[in-house]
Write a protein that holds these residues in place. Sequence first.
Motif, PDB file in Angstrom:
ATOM      1  N   VAL A 123       0.859  -1.181   0.000  1.00 17.65           N
ATOM      2  CA  VAL A 123       0.000   0.000   0.000  1.00 17.65           C
ATOM      3  C   VAL A 123       0.892   1.228   0.000  1.00 17.65           C
ATOM      4  O   VAL A 123       1.830   1.327   0.791  1.00 17.65           O
ATOM      5  N   ILE A 124       0.598   2.159  -0.897  1.00 16.55           N
ATOM      6  CA  ILE A 124       1.356   3.402  -0.982  1.00 16.55           C
ATOM      7  C   ILE A 124       0.471   4.519  -0.464  1.00 16.55           C
ATOM      8  O   ILE A 124      -0.686   4.652  -0.872  1.00 16.55           O
ATOM      9  N   GLY A 125       1.037   5.313   0.442  1.00 10.17           N
ATOM     10  CA  GLY A 125       0.267   6.391   1.045  1.00 10.17           C
ATOM     11  C   GLY A 125       0.842   7.751   0.744  1.00 10.17           C
ATOM     12  O   GLY A 125       2.006   7.898   0.374  1.00 10.17           O
ATOM     13  N   LYS A 126      -0.009   8.757   0.891  1.00 11.13           N
ATOM     14  CA  LYS A 126       0.406  10.145   0.736  1.00 11.13           C
ATOM     15  C   LYS A 126      -0.171  10.900   1.922  1.00 11.13           C
ATOM     16  O   LYS A 126      -1.369  10.799   2.199  1.00 11.13           O
ATOM     17  N   ALA A 127       0.669  11.611   2.614  1.00 10.00           N
ATOM     18  CA  ALA A 127       0.269  12.359   3.814  1.00 10.00           C
ATOM     19  C   ALA A 127      -0.396  11.446   4.830  1.00 10.00           C
ATOM     20  O   ALA A 127      -1.380  11.796   5.468  1.00 10.00           O
ATOM     21  N   GLY A 128       0.106  10.220   4.937  1.00 11.31           N
ATOM     22  CA  GLY A 128      -0.390   9.282   5.930  1.00 11.31           C
ATOM     23  C   GLY A 128      -1.684   8.578   5.568  1.00 11.31           C
ATOM     24  O   GLY A 128      -2.227   7.823   6.361  1.00 11.31           O
ATOM     25  N   LYS A 129      -2.194   8.801   4.338  1.00 14.30           N
ATOM     26  CA  LYS A 129      -3.434   8.160   3.915  1.00 14.30           C
ATOM     27  C   LYS A 129      -3.165   7.244   2.723  1.00 14.30           C
ATOM     28  O   LYS A 129      -2.477   7.631   1.780  1.00 14.30           O
ATOM     29  N   PRO A 130      -3.694   6.028   2.748  1.00 17.77           N
ATOM     30  CA  PRO A 130      -3.502   5.109   1.619  1.00 17.77           C
ATOM     31  C   PRO A 130      -4.127   5.673   0.342  1.00 17.77           C
ATOM     32  O   PRO A 130      -5.249   6.180   0.364  1.00 17.77           O
ATOM     33  N   VAL A 131      -3.369   5.601  -0.773  1.00 18.97           N
ATOM     34  CA  VAL A 131      -3.889   6.095  -2.047  1.00 18.97           C
ATOM     35  C   VAL A 131      -3.786   5.066  -3.177  1.00 18.97           C
ATOM     36  O   VAL A 131      -4.462   5.201  -4.188  1.00 18.97           O
ATOM     37  N   ALA A 132      -2.934   4.059  -2.999  1.00 16.21           N
ATOM     38  CA  ALA A 132      -2.777   3.062  -4.061  1.00 16.21           C
ATOM     39  C   ALA A 132      -2.362   1.737  -3.455  1.00 16.21           C
ATOM     40  O   ALA A 132      -1.789   1.679  -2.372  1.00 16.21           O
ATOM     41  N   LYS A 133      -2.669   0.653  -4.178  1.00 14.71           N
ATOM     42  CA  LYS A 133      -2.290  -0.676  -3.714  1.00 14.71           C
ATOM     43  C   LYS A 133      -1.643  -1.422  -4.876  1.00 14.71           C
ATOM     44  O   LYS A 133      -2.210  -1.490  -5.965  1.00 14.71           O
ATOM     45  N   LEU A 134      -0.464  -1.956  -4.655  1.00 13.19           N
ATOM     46  CA  LEU A 134       0.201  -2.798  -5.642  1.00 13.19           C
ATOM     47  C   LEU A 134      -0.127  -4.246  -5.318  1.00 13.19           C
ATOM     48  O   LEU A 134       0.062  -4.698  -4.192  1.00 13.19           O
ATOM     49  N   VAL A 135      -0.646  -4.946  -6.303  1.00 16.72           N
ATOM     50  CA  VAL A 135      -0.944  -6.367  -6.139  1.00 16.72           C
ATOM     51  C   VAL A 135      -0.447  -7.103  -7.368  1.00 16.72           C
ATOM     52  O   VAL A 135      -0.293  -6.527  -8.447  1.00 16.72           O
ATOM     53  N   ARG A 136      -0.210  -8.370  -7.215  1.00 17.28           N
ATOM     54  CA  ARG A 136       0.270  -9.178  -8.328  1.00 17.28           C
ATOM     55  C   ARG A 136      -0.799  -9.233  -9.417  1.00 17.28           C
ATOM     56  O   ARG A 136      -1.975  -9.449  -9.136  1.00 17.28           O
ATOM     57  N   TYR A 137      -0.385  -9.036 -10.650  1.00 13.59           N
ATOM     58  CA  TYR A 137      -1.296  -9.107 -11.785  1.00 13.59           C
ATOM     59  C   TYR A 137      -1.542 -10.565 -12.119  1.00 13.59           C
ATOM     60  O   TYR A 137      -0.613 -11.340 -12.294  1.00 13.59           O
ATOM     61  N   GLU A 138      -2.803 -10.923 -12.180  1.00 18.32           N
ATOM     62  CA  GLU A 138      -3.187 -12.292 -12.523  1.00 18.32           C
ATOM     63  C   GLU A 138      -4.010 -12.245 -13.797  1.00 18.32           C
ATOM     64  O   GLU A 138      -5.092 -11.664 -13.814  1.00 18.32           O
ATOM     65  N   ARG A 139      -3.492 -12.808 -14.836  1.00 20.40           N
ATOM     66  CA  ARG A 139      -4.242 -12.853 -16.088  1.00 20.40           C
ATOM     67  C   ARG A 139      -5.295 -13.938 -15.976  1.00 20.40           C
ATOM     68  O   ARG A 139      -5.019 -15.039 -15.527  1.00 20.40           O
ATOM     69  N   GLY A 140      -6.495 -13.600 -16.376  1.00 17.40           N
ATOM     70  CA  GLY A 140      -7.569 -14.581 -16.325  1.00 17.40           C
ATOM     71  C   GLY A 140      -7.339 -15.688 -17.343  1.00 17.40           C
ATOM     72  O   GLY A 140      -6.851 -15.454 -18.441  1.00 17.40           O
ATOM     73  N   ASP A 141      -7.660 -16.910 -16.974  1.00 22.01           N
ATOM     74  CA  ASP A 141      -7.499 -18.038 -17.879  1.00 22.01           C
ATOM     75  C   ASP A 141      -8.644 -18.145 -18.873  1.00 22.01           C
ATOM     76  O   ASP A 141      -8.543 -18.846 -19.864  1.00 22.01           O
TER      77      ASP A 141
END
Length: 83
Positions: free
Chosen positions: A27-45
């Motif tokens: 989770v990436i935050g700005k000014a102490g508040k979460p603004v983005a989340k990095l998660v593993r990309y899963e391509r749908g089968d």
Amino acid sequence: MHITNISEAKAQLSSLIEKVLAGEEVVIGKAGKPVAKLVRYERGDKKRTPGALKGKIKIAKSFDVLSKDVAEAFGASESGHSS
């Protein structure tokens, strides 16, 4: 879950990507508040099936007919031809 700020994320992007590849969320935050989340990309089968909605979508006969005010706003006459 790993929480970081934007500055740290910029400096440590490669290591954050490694954490994501290992299954961790970042989770990436700005000014102490979460603004983005990095998660593993899963391509749908599931493969896309062209025409899957064939026969299920109906277009109204009046779809291409503009109302008088809209036609005038675009500089067209009621018949659909430009003036």
